[in-house]
Design an enzyme around this catalytic site. Structure first.
Site, PDB file in Angstrom:
ATOM      1  N   PRO A  33       0.830  -1.211   0.000  1.00 40.73           N
ATOM      2  CA  PRO A  33       0.000   0.000   0.000  1.00 40.73           C
ATOM      3  C   PRO A  33       0.860   1.256   0.000  1.00 40.73           C
ATOM      4  O   PRO A  33       1.889   1.311   0.685  1.00 40.73           O
ATOM      5  CB  PRO A  33      -0.812  -0.130   1.300  1.00 40.73           C
ATOM      6  CG  PRO A  33      -0.040  -1.068   2.152  1.00 40.73           C
ATOM      7  CD  PRO A  33       0.660  -2.012   1.227  1.00 40.73           C
ATOM      8  N   HIS A  34       0.459   2.243  -0.778  1.00 44.30           N
ATOM      9  CA  HIS A  34       1.190   3.518  -0.836  1.00 44.30           C
ATOM     10  C   HIS A  34       0.259   4.590  -1.379  1.00 44.30           C
ATOM     11  O   HIS A  34      -0.679   4.285  -2.104  1.00 44.30           O
ATOM     12  CB  HIS A  34       2.419   3.397  -1.728  1.00 44.30           C
ATOM     13  CG  HIS A  34       2.089   2.943  -3.120  1.00 44.30           C
ATOM     14  ND1 HIS A  34       2.092   1.602  -3.474  1.00 44.30           N
ATOM     15  CD2 HIS A  34       1.741   3.628  -4.234  1.00 44.30           C
ATOM     16  CE1 HIS A  34       1.760   1.497  -4.756  1.00 44.30           C
ATOM     17  NE2 HIS A  34       1.534   2.707  -5.239  1.00 44.30           N
ATOM     18  N   PRO A  35       0.477   5.837  -1.032  1.00 44.18           N
ATOM     19  CA  PRO A  35      -0.321   6.927  -1.600  1.00 44.18           C
ATOM     20  C   PRO A  35       0.095   7.198  -3.046  1.00 44.18           C
ATOM     21  O   PRO A  35       1.244   6.966  -3.411  1.00 44.18           O
ATOM     22  CB  PRO A  35      -0.002   8.115  -0.694  1.00 44.18           C
ATOM     23  CG  PRO A  35       1.329   7.826  -0.118  1.00 44.18           C
ATOM     24  CD  PRO A  35       1.462   6.335  -0.050  1.00 44.18           C
TER      25      PRO A  35
END
Lengths: 578, 236
Positions: free
Chosen positions: B142-144
């Site tokens: 997960p990452h922005p």
């Protein structure tokens, strides 16, 4: 205190003068003066020498031994040019044009004398040639030499060579405007403010020099003419006739140059053969020999009126004599012969008119001769402005200007339709060296492979497996790689990442394929000295964007189309802005 | 080399060629033709930099300032192991779907003060709603989408072992047991780390090692040895 302020005043004015001297334009204009004087002197010297020598040899005119005189002249001329000065033979203006267009106006100093001496031999022994081209070479060579003495750069050197050319024409014809126009229309092929001022000054100086030495004489006297509308309309026919003769003259001269070099390899044999032929023609028609100014003068003053048929024969004889003289390697130019031909054609046309409508009072035959001269210069040299201004100036009369423009422009247009290149440009065009400033061909010719070559490429050995190759691609991020054998330096070809993609995306092939197996099949390449025009053709032909540069079997680097475009744009900017 | 005469900055042909983006060969031709302003100093051709720049501008020519020295020198190596040390390892992160897992992960991680947890969670969920970051073999990253406003320029990866595997819509459909929550200062760094992480996760033995929920030190050591291997073989 007073002394101090005076001293500083002198210093400041002195520094202002030095500043002026440092300014490019001012320096060039200043240098125009000595070049003008030298050009003027060269013109006067050649003219006087021809007069003296012709005078001395005049006693032989009409004698049967005179048949051999043009041959003697040709041998002497070729000896002076080839043996003493090691110069190319024939009419010399193309050499000057080539130097101005391609070598930044670089000309050898010895050219300032060689063609003058060669031409003196040709004309005084009866060869049919003009003294203008040798003086043009001489003047431009003086200009080029002076530019080198002041270590000027190429653009300035071109302007200085142009000064010499303008000086030569101005001094010969006592016609400063014609000198300027000739230089810009025919030799430099571009108008620019940097060039114009020094060329104009050289032109004026040369004219004045020749006036001091020879007096302000109009070369060809004429009577005032009264032009009616019908006369002007009749000029249309003259333009057509002049164009026909101009095209014929250009073709015959080209043919003579072409065949003489094929028939005899020895330049002296060529010269002797041509000279004897000229002598034979001269035996029957002595008027076609020499530069022919006296003939022109006689025609304009209407002291000379052979019949229509004889005039036609004279025209043919003049074309033959000039082609045989210049085509076999003697020094000289086509300018004066073109003037002679023009005056004869004009007179011929007038006689035709006169016999067809004897009831009508046509304007004089001398006037048609002048118009014919302008038309012939325009037709042979493809330079209508030069023709117009030359005739206006050498006759000192403006009343002919309307038909003059008509004939000149029409003659240039018609002969251009039949001859793509004028006498001066033909040779350069055949060699692909007629590269006018600010054209695509010129810009491409100026760009070198060395300007665009990429040298720091990652080379890979041919036995590299695809696995290692994919690692190299990841590491370097380049899009193509030269494949070179590390043992013997042999170049195998280029591999393009884009074209190797199908193999690169299937990992099961990584150890099954070697780099040498995916090299593009074509072995098209370029060498360092190839010109960009042919390189662009090769890009098109190979449908590729990158080509390797190979010199004696060694890989030096690669050139990409995109880099050429980049350099092309910069070159275009540099050449079109001053 | 700069030669200073009367306060002006003079440059020589190689540097001028670089600034104008042409080869020295082409520049020398322009000098010969007199197309470009130059002067001579002790027999050497030099250019007044200011004048040359004006010339370039008046001729619509590119003026390429040389890259600042820090960017020209080799970019600093981005190490996965350093990023994991920055981010830390967290065990027993609870939740039974993507949203709740991410929520408790964001809550558990010790972020620097300037990270806005709510904004981060929102961005992470936004990214997951577009396409799952489950890259297979039970791992997710997960990452922005866009890098957060962070004080620190060092990238961080927080490794969160889940209490129990969670369905994550991963590419291979397997439930996810570990999250690598990535925060990077730039896309370039992000891609670089992702490439390295991907390389590690392709290794069967590394996956087996992860299943045993290692602690920070042993994880970092293991990653370090794998990175050394990558660097010596020039893979990434």
């Amino acid at each position: 205190m007073a002394l101090d302020s005076k001293f500083s005043k002198i210093l400041s004015s002195l520094s202002r003068w030095i500043f002026l001297f440092k300014d490019e334009h001012f320096l060039l204009i200043l240098l125009g003066i000595p070049i003008g004087i030298c050009g003027g002197l060269a013109a006067v010297a050649l003219n006087h020498s021809i007069e003296i020598c012709s005078e001395a040899l005049h006693v032989f005119h009409g004698h049967w031994t005179f048949v051999f005189f043009p041959a003697i002249g040709a041998v002497l001329s070729i000896f002076v040019l080839s043996v003493i000065f090691h110069e190319g033979s024939g009419h010399a203006v193309p050499i000057v044009i080539y130097s101005v267009l391609r070598k930044g106006g670089l000309l050898r100093f010895r050219s300032s004398v060689s063609h003058l001496l060669g031409c003196l031999c040709t004309i005084s022994f009866g060869g049919s040639a003009g003294p203008e081209a040798p003086v043009v070479v001489s003047g431009s060579s003086i200009g080029s030499t002076i530019a080198r003495l002041f270590s000027l750069h190429e653009r300035q050197r071109v302007a200085m060579a142009g000064c010499g050319i303008a000086a030569a024409i101005s001094a010969i014809f006592n016609a400063p405007i014609a000198g300027i126009v000739f230089t810009i229309e025919i030799i430099l092929c571009e108008w620019s403010t940097v060039n114009l001022a020094p060329i104009a000054l050289a032109s004026v100086t040369a004219t004045q020099t020749s006036r001091i030495l020879r007096g302000n004489q109009i070369p060809f006297e004429h009577f005032p003419f009264e032009f009616t509308t019908l006369d002007v309309i009749a000029c249309l026919g003259l333009a057509v006739m002049v164009s026909v003769i101009a095209v014929l003259f250009s073709k015959v001269l080209a043919f003579a140059e072409h065949t003489s070099s094929k028939l005899a390899s020895n330049i002296f044999v060529r010269g002797i053969a041509g000279g004897i032929c000229v002598g034979l023609i001269g035996l029957f028609a002595p008027d076609v020999l020499g530069e022919g100014y006296h003939t022109i003068r006689a025609i304009i003053e209407q002291r000379y009126a052979p019949t229509f048929l004889i005039l036609l024969l004279l025209i043919v004889g003049k074309i033959a004599a000039t082609s045989l003289t210049l085509g076999t390697g003697s020094a000289g130019g086509v300018f004066a012969p073109a003037l002679v031909l023009g005056s004869m054609t004009g007179l011929c046309y007038w006689q035709m008119l006169d016999s067809l409508w004897p009831s009508r009072e046509w304007v004089g035959g001398g006037c048609f001769a002048l118009l014919g001269m302008a038309g012939m210069i325009s037709g042979v040299l493809h330079a209508p402005l030069t023709g117009i201004f030359l005739i206006v100036e050498i006759t000192g009369g403006y009343e002919v200007v309307v038909p003059l423009i008509l004939v000149s422009v029409l003659a240039a247009t018609i002969s251009r339709a039949f001859l793509p290149a004028s006498i001066y440009y033909r040779e350069l065009m055949d060699r692909g060296q007629l590269l006018r400033p600010r054209t695509d061909a010129r810009i491409l010719a100026d760009i070198d492979i060395q300007d665009v070559i990429q040298v720091n490429l990652t080379s890979i050995p041919p036995d590299t497996p695809l696995r290692d190759f994919s690692n190299i691609i990841q590491r370097t991020g380049e899009s193509f790689f030269p494949v070179i054998d590390p043992q013997n330096g042999k170049f195998h070809g280029l591999v393009f990442v884009e074209r190797a993609q199908p193999y690169l995306l299937s990992q099961e092939l990584y150890d099954a394929i070697l780099v040498e197996e995916i090299i593009e099949g074509s072995n098209a390449h370029v060498s360092l000295n190839d010109d960009l025009l042919s390189v662009m053709d090769r890009f098109e032909h190979e449908r590729t964007d990158v080509l390797p540069v190979i010199e004696q079997g060694r890989f030096l680097g690669a050139i990409a189309k995109s880099d050429i475009l980049d350099q092309y744009r910069k070159e275009l900017i540099v050449q079109t802005t001053t | 080399m700069n030669i200073n005469l009367s306060g002006k900055k003079y440059i020589e042909t190689p540097e001028a060629a670089q600034l104008l983006g042409v080869s020295e060969h082409a520049l020398e031709r322009w000098i010969r033709q007199g197309a470009i302003p130059y002067s001579r100093s002790k027999g050497l051709i030099v250019f007044d930099e200011q004048r040359l720049k004006e010339w370039a501008e008046s001729h619509n020519m590119t003026w390429m300032k040389p890259l600042p020295s820090e960017e020209r020198s080799k970019p600093p190596v981005i190490r996965l192991s350093n990023a994991i040390r920055n981010g830390g390892v967290y065990n027993g992160v609870s939740g039974n779907d993507v949203e709740s897992v991410l929520k408790s992960a964001v809550a558990a991680i010790h972020f620097p003060h300037d990270v806005d947890r709510e904004e981060l969670l929102e961005k992470l969920l936004e990214r997951e709603s577009m396409a799952s970051t489950g890259i297979g073999h039970g791992a997710a990253v997960p990452h922005p989408r866009t890098s957060l406003k962070m004080h620190s320029s060092a990238p961080s990866i927080s490794v969160c072992f889940l209490e129990s595997p969670v369905p994550y819509n991963a590419v291979d459909g397997e439930p996810v047991f570990v999250l690598f929550l990535m925060l990077s200062p730039s896309t370039k760094v992000h891609l670089k780390m992702l490439a390295r992480l991907g390389f590690c996760l392709r290794d069967e033995s590394f996956l087996a090692f992860l299943r045993n929920t290692p602690d920070l030190d042993s994880l970092c050591q293991r990653v370090e040895t794998m990175e050394k291997k990558m660097e010596t073989t020039h893979i990434i």
